[in-house]
Write a protein that holds these residues in place. Sequence first.
Motif, PDB file in Angstrom:
ATOM      1  N   GLU A  66       0.821  -1.216   0.000  1.00  0.00           N
ATOM      2  CA  GLU A  66       0.000   0.000   0.000  1.00  0.00           C
ATOM      3  C   GLU A  66       0.856   1.268   0.000  1.00  0.00           C
ATOM      4  O   GLU A  66       0.493   2.264  -0.635  1.00  0.00           O
ATOM      5  N   LYS A  67       1.978   1.254   0.703  1.00  0.00           N
ATOM      6  CA  LYS A  67       2.879   2.415   0.673  1.00  0.00           C
ATOM      7  C   LYS A  67       3.390   2.648  -0.740  1.00  0.00           C
ATOM      8  O   LYS A  67       3.451   3.786  -1.218  1.00  0.00           O
ATOM      9  N   LEU A  68       3.748   1.563  -1.407  1.00  0.00           N
ATOM     10  CA  LEU A  68       4.247   1.693  -2.781  1.00  0.00           C
ATOM     11  C   LEU A  68       3.142   2.173  -3.713  1.00  0.00           C
ATOM     12  O   LEU A  68       3.406   2.933  -4.649  1.00  0.00           O
ATOM     13  N   GLN A  69       1.923   1.774  -3.446  1.00  0.00           N
ATOM     14  CA  GLN A  69       0.810   2.238  -4.272  1.00  0.00           C
ATOM     15  C   GLN A  69       0.639   3.751  -4.139  1.00  0.00           C
ATOM     16  O   GLN A  69       0.361   4.435  -5.121  1.00  0.00           O
ATOM     17  N   ARG A  70       0.828   4.292  -2.948  1.00  0.00           N
ATOM     18  CA  ARG A  70       0.747   5.751  -2.754  1.00  0.00           C
ATOM     19  C   ARG A  70       1.838   6.459  -3.554  1.00  0.00           C
ATOM     20  O   ARG A  70       1.600   7.495  -4.182  1.00  0.00           O
ATOM     21  N   VAL A  71       3.049   5.894  -3.537  1.00  0.00           N
ATOM     22  CA  VAL A  71       4.148   6.470  -4.318  1.00  0.00           C
ATOM     23  C   VAL A  71       3.816   6.375  -5.808  1.00  0.00           C
ATOM     24  O   VAL A  71       4.016   7.334  -6.560  1.00  0.00           O
ATOM     25  N   ALA A  72       3.284   5.237  -6.233  1.00  0.00           N
ATOM     26  CA  ALA A  72       2.916   5.045  -7.645  1.00  0.00           C
ATOM     27  C   ALA A  72       1.884   6.080  -8.083  1.00  0.00           C
ATOM     28  O   ALA A  72       1.999   6.666  -9.169  1.00  0.00           O
ATOM     29  N   THR A  73       0.892   6.337  -7.250  1.00  0.00           N
ATOM     30  CA  THR A  73      -0.145   7.313  -7.572  1.00  0.00           C
ATOM     31  C   THR A  73       0.457   8.705  -7.723  1.00  0.00           C
ATOM     32  O   THR A  73       0.136   9.442  -8.665  1.00  0.00           O
ATOM     33  N   GLY A  79       3.550  12.286 -14.270  1.00  0.00           N
ATOM     34  CA  GLY A  79       3.913  11.937 -15.638  1.00  0.00           C
ATOM     35  C   GLY A  79       4.758  10.691 -15.810  1.00  0.00           C
ATOM     36  O   GLY A  79       5.235  10.417 -16.913  1.00  0.00           O
ATOM     37  N   TYR A  80       4.941   9.920 -14.758  1.00  0.00           N
ATOM     38  CA  TYR A  80       5.687   8.669 -14.875  1.00  0.00           C
ATOM     39  C   TYR A  80       4.729   7.547 -15.247  1.00  0.00           C
ATOM     40  O   TYR A  80       3.566   7.551 -14.831  1.00  0.00           O
ATOM     41  N   CYS A  81       5.202   6.597 -16.008  1.00  0.00           N
ATOM     42  CA  CYS A  81       4.430   5.407 -16.343  1.00  0.00           C
ATOM     43  C   CYS A  81       4.685   4.367 -15.252  1.00  0.00           C
ATOM     44  O   CYS A  81       5.842   4.006 -14.999  1.00  0.00           O
ATOM     45  N   VAL A  82       3.630   3.920 -14.603  1.00  0.00           N
ATOM     46  CA  VAL A  82       3.760   2.898 -13.566  1.00  0.00           C
ATOM     47  C   VAL A  82       3.798   1.544 -14.265  1.00  0.00           C
ATOM     48  O   VAL A  82       2.805   1.101 -14.848  1.00  0.00           O
ATOM     49  N   VAL A  83       4.953   0.899 -14.221  1.00  0.00           N
ATOM     50  CA  VAL A  83       5.113  -0.410 -14.842  1.00  0.00           C
ATOM     51  C   VAL A  83       4.434  -1.465 -13.983  1.00  0.00           C
ATOM     52  O   VAL A  83       3.780  -2.366 -14.489  1.00  0.00           O
ATOM     53  N   GLY A  84       4.574  -1.335 -12.665  1.00  0.00           N
ATOM     54  CA  GLY A  84       3.887  -2.260 -11.789  1.00  0.00           C
ATOM     55  C   GLY A  84       4.509  -2.366 -10.417  1.00  0.00           C
ATOM     56  O   GLY A  84       5.591  -1.840 -10.160  1.00  0.00           O
ATOM     57  N   ILE A  85       3.774  -3.055  -9.550  1.00  0.00           N
ATOM     58  CA  ILE A  85       4.249  -3.388  -8.211  1.00  0.00           C
ATOM     59  C   ILE A  85       4.239  -4.901  -8.143  1.00  0.00           C
ATOM     60  O   ILE A  85       3.204  -5.530  -8.382  1.00  0.00           O
ATOM     61  N   GLN A  86       5.393  -5.477  -7.851  1.00  0.00           N
ATOM     62  CA  GLN A  86       5.512  -6.928  -7.799  1.00  0.00           C
ATOM     63  C   GLN A  86       6.185  -7.359  -6.515  1.00  0.00           C
ATOM     64  O   GLN A  86       7.061  -6.644  -5.992  1.00  0.00           O
ATOM     65  N   GLN A  87       5.791  -8.523  -6.042  1.00  0.00           N
ATOM     66  CA  GLN A  87       6.461  -9.081  -4.878  1.00  0.00           C
ATOM     67  C   GLN A  87       7.802  -9.640  -5.305  1.00  0.00           C
ATOM     68  O   GLN A  87       7.928 -10.266  -6.360  1.00  0.00           O
ATOM     69  N   VAL A  88       8.824  -9.385  -4.503  1.00  0.00           N
ATOM     70  CA  VAL A  88      10.154  -9.914  -4.759  1.00  0.00           C
ATOM     71  C   VAL A  88      10.114 -11.410  -4.443  1.00  0.00           C
ATOM     72  O   VAL A  88       9.655 -11.806  -3.371  1.00  0.00           O
ATOM     73  N   SER A  89      10.567 -12.202  -5.366  1.00  0.00           N
ATOM     74  CA  SER A  89      10.498 -13.658  -5.240  1.00  0.00           C
ATOM     75  C   SER A  89      11.117 -14.156  -3.934  1.00  0.00           C
ATOM     76  O   SER A  89      12.253 -13.820  -3.605  1.00  0.00           O
ATOM     77  N   GLY A  90      10.320 -14.916  -3.204  1.00  0.00           N
ATOM     78  CA  GLY A  90      10.806 -15.538  -1.978  1.00  0.00           C
ATOM     79  C   GLY A  90      10.954 -14.612  -0.783  1.00  0.00           C
ATOM     80  O   GLY A  90      11.521 -14.996   0.227  1.00  0.00           O
ATOM     81  N   ARG A  91      10.455 -13.392  -0.891  1.00  0.00           N
ATOM     82  CA  ARG A  91      10.608 -12.422   0.212  1.00  0.00           C
ATOM     83  C   ARG A  91       9.292 -11.716   0.470  1.00  0.00           C
ATOM     84  O   ARG A  91       8.448 -11.608  -0.406  1.00  0.00           O
ATOM     85  N   ARG A  92       9.151 -11.203   1.672  1.00  0.00           N
ATOM     86  CA  ARG A  92       7.985 -10.367   1.998  1.00  0.00           C
ATOM     87  C   ARG A  92       8.366  -8.922   1.721  1.00  0.00           C
ATOM     88  O   ARG A  92       8.525  -8.104   2.620  1.00  0.00           O
ATOM     89  N   LEU A  93       8.561  -8.653   0.433  1.00  0.00           N
ATOM     90  CA  LEU A  93       9.035  -7.358  -0.021  1.00  0.00           C
ATOM     91  C   LEU A  93       8.444  -7.111  -1.403  1.00  0.00           C
ATOM     92  O   LEU A  93       8.356  -8.026  -2.221  1.00  0.00           O
TER      93      LEU A  93
END
Length: 143
Positions: A66-73, A79-93
């Motif tokens: 959710e914090k990253l979603q606020r930054v993305a918004t 004017g930045y293109c949001v490519v996406g928010i993804q979980q880092v493989s094998g981590r809670r990140l």
Amino acid sequence: MITRRRTLAIFLAAAVTAVPPAMAQTAQRIQLAQLEEMFANMRARTKWNVDGPMLWGYFFFDPDEEKLQRVATELDASGYCVVGIQQVSGRRLFRLHVERIEAHTPASLHARNTEFYALAEKQGVASYDGMDVGPAPTAAKTP
């Protein structure tokens, strides 16, 4: 196949020490001298027009999506293109990836990084992790 991120990693390898994302805000930030070296390496090792528009990607990390979603918004509104928010493989990140076609010099990229370090701090995000770069996509040619 060498990706933009891998290419940038090669250019920065001698200049930037990798830092685990959760610790990056307290770690040493990318310095202007490192960016100057990166630009010199790109000029020497690629055929890219590094003085013109390039596709720049920027990365933020946090365990709270959710914090990253606020930054993305906020970045989307700037004017930045949001490519996406993804979980880092094998981590809670999670990783936020945004990009924009823009021209940079080492000094202007340093200023952009400084803005993004401050944005990460303001939003309470664990880290702004840096950038990658590649040639800007070309418009499709019409016959």
